[in-house]
Design an enzyme around this catalytic site. Structure first.
Site, PDB file in Angstrom:
ATOM      1  CD  GLU A 136      -5.927   0.724   1.963  1.00 28.35           C
ATOM      2  OE1 GLU A 136      -5.832  -0.044   3.131  1.00 28.35           O
ATOM      3  OE2 GLU A 136      -6.501   0.978   0.864  1.00 28.35           O
ATOM      4  CB  SER A 178      -9.260  -1.466   4.617  1.00 27.67           C
ATOM      5  OG  SER A 178      -9.515  -2.741   3.580  1.00 27.67           O
ATOM      6  NE  ARG A 215      -3.446  -2.479   0.241  1.00 27.59           N
ATOM      7  CZ  ARG A 215      -3.193  -3.636  -0.667  1.00 27.59           C
ATOM      8  NH1 ARG A 215      -1.939  -3.536  -1.370  1.00 27.59           N
ATOM      9  NH2 ARG A 215      -3.630  -4.390  -1.346  1.00 27.59           N
TER      10      ARG A 215
HETATM   11  C1  LIG Z   1     -15.403   0.986  -1.164  1.00 30.78           C
HETATM   12  C2  LIG Z   1     -14.035   0.768  -1.624  1.00 30.78           C
HETATM   13  C3  LIG Z   1     -13.295  -0.435  -1.683  1.00 30.78           C
HETATM   14  C4  LIG Z   1     -11.813  -0.504  -1.846  1.00 30.78           C
HETATM   15  N1  LIG Z   1     -10.663  -1.208  -2.462  1.00 30.78           N
HETATM   16  C5  LIG Z   1     -10.005  -1.454  -2.378  1.00 30.78           C
HETATM   17  C6  LIG Z   1      -8.870  -2.300  -1.823  1.00 30.78           C
HETATM   18  O1  LIG Z   1      -9.879  -3.535  -2.383  1.00 30.78           O
HETATM   19  N2  LIG Z   1      -7.322  -2.048  -2.434  1.00 30.78           N
HETATM   20  C7  LIG Z   1      -7.098  -1.055  -2.795  1.00 30.78           C
HETATM   21  O2  LIG Z   1      -5.747  -0.871  -2.732  1.00 30.78           O
HETATM   22  N3  LIG Z   1      -7.949  -0.247  -2.495  1.00 30.78           N
HETATM   23  C8  LIG Z   1      -9.485  -0.326  -2.868  1.00 30.78           C
HETATM   24  N4  LIG Z   1     -10.262   0.541  -1.579  1.00 30.78           N
HETATM   25  C9  LIG Z   1      -9.089   2.460  -2.528  1.00 30.78           C
HETATM   26  C10 LIG Z   1      -9.361   2.908  -3.698  1.00 30.78           C
HETATM   27  O3  LIG Z   1     -10.296   2.484  -4.215  1.00 30.78           O
HETATM   28  C11 LIG Z   1      -8.099   3.046  -4.201  1.00 30.78           C
HETATM   29  O4  LIG Z   1      -7.135   3.786  -3.748  1.00 30.78           O
HETATM   30  C12 LIG Z   1      -8.230   4.199  -5.764  1.00 30.78           C
HETATM   31  O5  LIG Z   1      -6.882   3.344  -6.167  1.00 30.78           O
HETATM   32  C13 LIG Z   1      -8.226   5.235  -5.639  1.00 30.78           C
HETATM   33  O6  LIG Z   1      -8.631   5.920  -6.667  1.00 30.78           O
HETATM   34  P1  LIG Z   1      -8.668   7.420  -6.876  1.00 30.78           P
HETATM   35  O7  LIG Z   1      -9.057   7.606  -8.015  1.00 30.78           O
HETATM   36  O8  LIG Z   1     -10.905   7.255  -6.189  1.00 30.78           O
HETATM   37  O9  LIG Z   1      -8.148   8.101  -5.912  1.00 30.78           O
HETATM   38  P2  LIG Z   1      -8.793   9.371  -4.938  1.00 30.78           P
HETATM   39  O10 LIG Z   1      -9.343   9.027  -3.945  1.00 30.78           O
HETATM   40  O11 LIG Z   1      -8.856  10.733  -5.560  1.00 30.78           O
HETATM   41  O12 LIG Z   1      -7.318   9.760  -4.779  1.00 30.78           O
HETATM   42  C14 LIG Z   1      -6.614   8.922  -4.096  1.00 30.78           C
HETATM   43  C15 LIG Z   1      -5.232   9.406  -3.694  1.00 30.78           C
HETATM   44  O13 LIG Z   1      -4.430   9.302  -5.156  1.00 30.78           O
HETATM   45  C16 LIG Z   1      -3.876  10.760  -5.438  1.00 30.78           C
HETATM   46  N5  LIG Z   1      -3.688  10.773  -7.125  1.00 30.78           N
HETATM   47  C17 LIG Z   1      -4.730  10.574  -7.107  1.00 30.78           C
HETATM   48  N6  LIG Z   1      -5.046  10.538  -8.730  1.00 30.78           N
HETATM   49  C18 LIG Z   1      -3.164  10.930  -8.859  1.00 30.78           C
HETATM   50  C19 LIG Z   1      -2.669  11.181 -10.242  1.00 30.78           C
HETATM   51  N7  LIG Z   1      -2.901  10.985 -11.579  1.00 30.78           N
HETATM   52  N8  LIG Z   1      -1.973  11.036 -10.259  1.00 30.78           N
HETATM   53  C20 LIG Z   1      -1.327  11.488  -8.615  1.00 30.78           C
HETATM   54  N9  LIG Z   1      -1.891  11.215  -7.983  1.00 30.78           N
HETATM   55  C21 LIG Z   1      -3.187  11.222  -7.592  1.00 30.78           C
HETATM   56  C22 LIG Z   1      -5.025  12.295  -4.569  1.00 30.78           C
HETATM   57  O14 LIG Z   1      -4.208  12.900  -4.946  1.00 30.78           O
HETATM   58  C23 LIG Z   1      -4.439  11.422  -3.603  1.00 30.78           C
HETATM   59  O15 LIG Z   1      -3.965  11.349  -2.786  1.00 30.78           O
HETATM   60  C24 LIG Z   1     -11.514   0.949  -2.172  1.00 30.78           C
HETATM   61  C25 LIG Z   1     -11.822   2.013  -1.765  1.00 30.78           C
HETATM   62  C26 LIG Z   1     -13.271   1.990  -1.547  1.00 30.78           C
HETATM   63  C27 LIG Z   1     -14.121   2.701  -0.766  1.00 30.78           C
END
Ligand SMILES: Cc1cc2nc3c(=O)[nH]c(=O)nc-3n(C[C@H](O)[C@H](O)[C@H](O)COP(=O)(O)OP(=O)(O)OC[C@H]3O[C@@H](n4cnc5c(N)ncnc54)[C@H](O)[C@@H]3O)c2cc1C
Length: 347
Positions: A339, A234, A156
């Protein structure tokens, strides 16, 4: 513009400015403009790993909306624009006869965020298949291409996460296997659900269906009709412990739960073990569904997910997170770390 409209928690106050970047040029230009004006910038993907303060973000929020998925060069190489929906990318690769991402089905958010915390589930994480990440380096004000072995991937985490916003991911390239069979199943719960042994392969579409089914049961697939999915997945990472810390947890578990209790653990290499945070939280007295009564609660389906039941504030969610962290620390001496990325709030 309230950020609660853009986070899966449905929490977060207003942004001072909000820019939607549909092309790489627009994305870089928006970041450059903020940086040159000394304006704080928050890169927003799908908002599924973000906890934003009720006060909002006093700067420019830049929403990544770039598109494009293409196969190129050697067989199995796929490059995905940062703004592509992650689960749609997984489905696309399987339909194209490419394996390697099937266990990452159902994870919300966008492709560009997957390297940030080395997204993983059910025995796979993106570090296993990423060959390179193209990014805009805000320190050098230049586009850089970072090969896998320089991404600093860990559990992570990654170089991108540790550098706290220095790199804006533009696109991610994966090397996938040209096959309809899945990669070997590595996760016991998934193997059981599929009725196979660890190390076996199944049709990759079958692996995807089983993962989606397991995730839905835990509220880990976004479903507007299911309030247990109003979360960041998580909330805490599973703590990685050395032998001494594990022995202390075992002693505390015996004292609290009786002599027969066994602390579950997974090998984390280098003599370390990963202990499920959910197990520690439950044994510390926080059951599924637990709520202090202010709209924030633990999911009824998964102890590790903290949920906005509809009327919560970010302050209430963070208070619940603190209560859980302190309870686990008092009971087991283990300090849980969050996380998601915290914006304008701290644990
Ligand atoms: C129901 C649920 C289940 C989940 N299950 C998992 C799982 O099984 N495994 C897991 O690892 N995660 C899980 N997650 C967490 C999450 O989905 C992941 O971390 C996902 O990759 C976040 O993507 P996002 O586009 O929503 O990022 P955001 O939430 O929009 O951003 C997260 C971070 O990344 C940065 N960021 C986003 N895009 C970029 C970019 N292009 N360049 C630089 N920085 C960037 C943002 O500034 C922020 O700091 C889960 C979340 C939810 C709500």
């Amino acid at each position: 513009m309230r950020l609660s409209d853009y986070t899966t928690l449905r929490l977060g106050g207003p942004a001072r400015r909000f820019v939607r970047a549909g092309t790489e040029e627009d994305l870089i230009e928006a970041v450059r403009a903020a940086d040159s004006g000394g304006e704080p910038a928050l890169i927003l993907g799908g908002g599924s790993n973000l906890v934003v303060a009720d006060e909002g973000f006093d700067g420019t929020v830049i929403q990544v909306a770039t598109k494009g998925v293409r196969q190129h060069g050697e067989p199995g190489l796929v490059t995905v624009a940062a703004g592509e929906d992650w689960d749609a990318v997984v489905a696309w690769t399987l339909a194209a006869g490419l394996a390697g991402l099937e266990c990452l089905s159902g994870i919300p958010g966008l492709a560009g965020a997957t390297p940030i915390q080395n997204v993983g589930a059910y025995g796979q994480d993106v570090s296993q298949t990423i060959t390179q990440v193209r990014a805009y380096d805000r320190t050098a004000a230049a586009i850089v291409t970072i090969p896998n072995d320089r991404c600093g991937f860990g559990y992570r985490t990654s170089r991108f996460r540790r550098s706290a916003g220095r790199f804006v991911v533009l696109s991610v390239t994966f090397r996938l296997a040209e096959q309809r069979a899945s990669e070997p199943v590595r996760y016991a719960e998934l193997a059981t659900a599929l009725g196979v042994a660890i190390g076996d392969r199944v049709a990759s579409a079958e692996a995807r269906s089983a993962v989606l089914e397991l995730r839905r049961r835990k509220g880990m697939v976004i479903d507007p009709a299911d309030p247990d999915t109003r979360s960041v997945g998580s909330f805490f990472v599973n703590p990685v412990l050395d032998a001494a810390a594990l022995a202390a947890v075992e002693a505390a578990a015996r004292a609290r739960c009786g002599d027969g209790s066994r602390v579950p653990r997974f090998d984390a290499g280098d003599g370390l073990v990963k202990v499920p945070a959910a197990w520690l939280i439950e044994r510390a007295g926080f059951a599924k569904g637990y709520s202090p009564g202010d709209g924030a609660r633990i999911s009824a389906k998964h102890t590790l997910a903290l949920v906005n039941s509809g009327s919560a504030t970010t302050a209430a969610l963070m208070a619940l997170a603190r209560e859980i962290r302190d309870g686990v620390s008092d009971t087991f001496g283990v300090s849980l770390t969050p996380e998601p990325d915290l914006v304008g709030v701290a644990l």
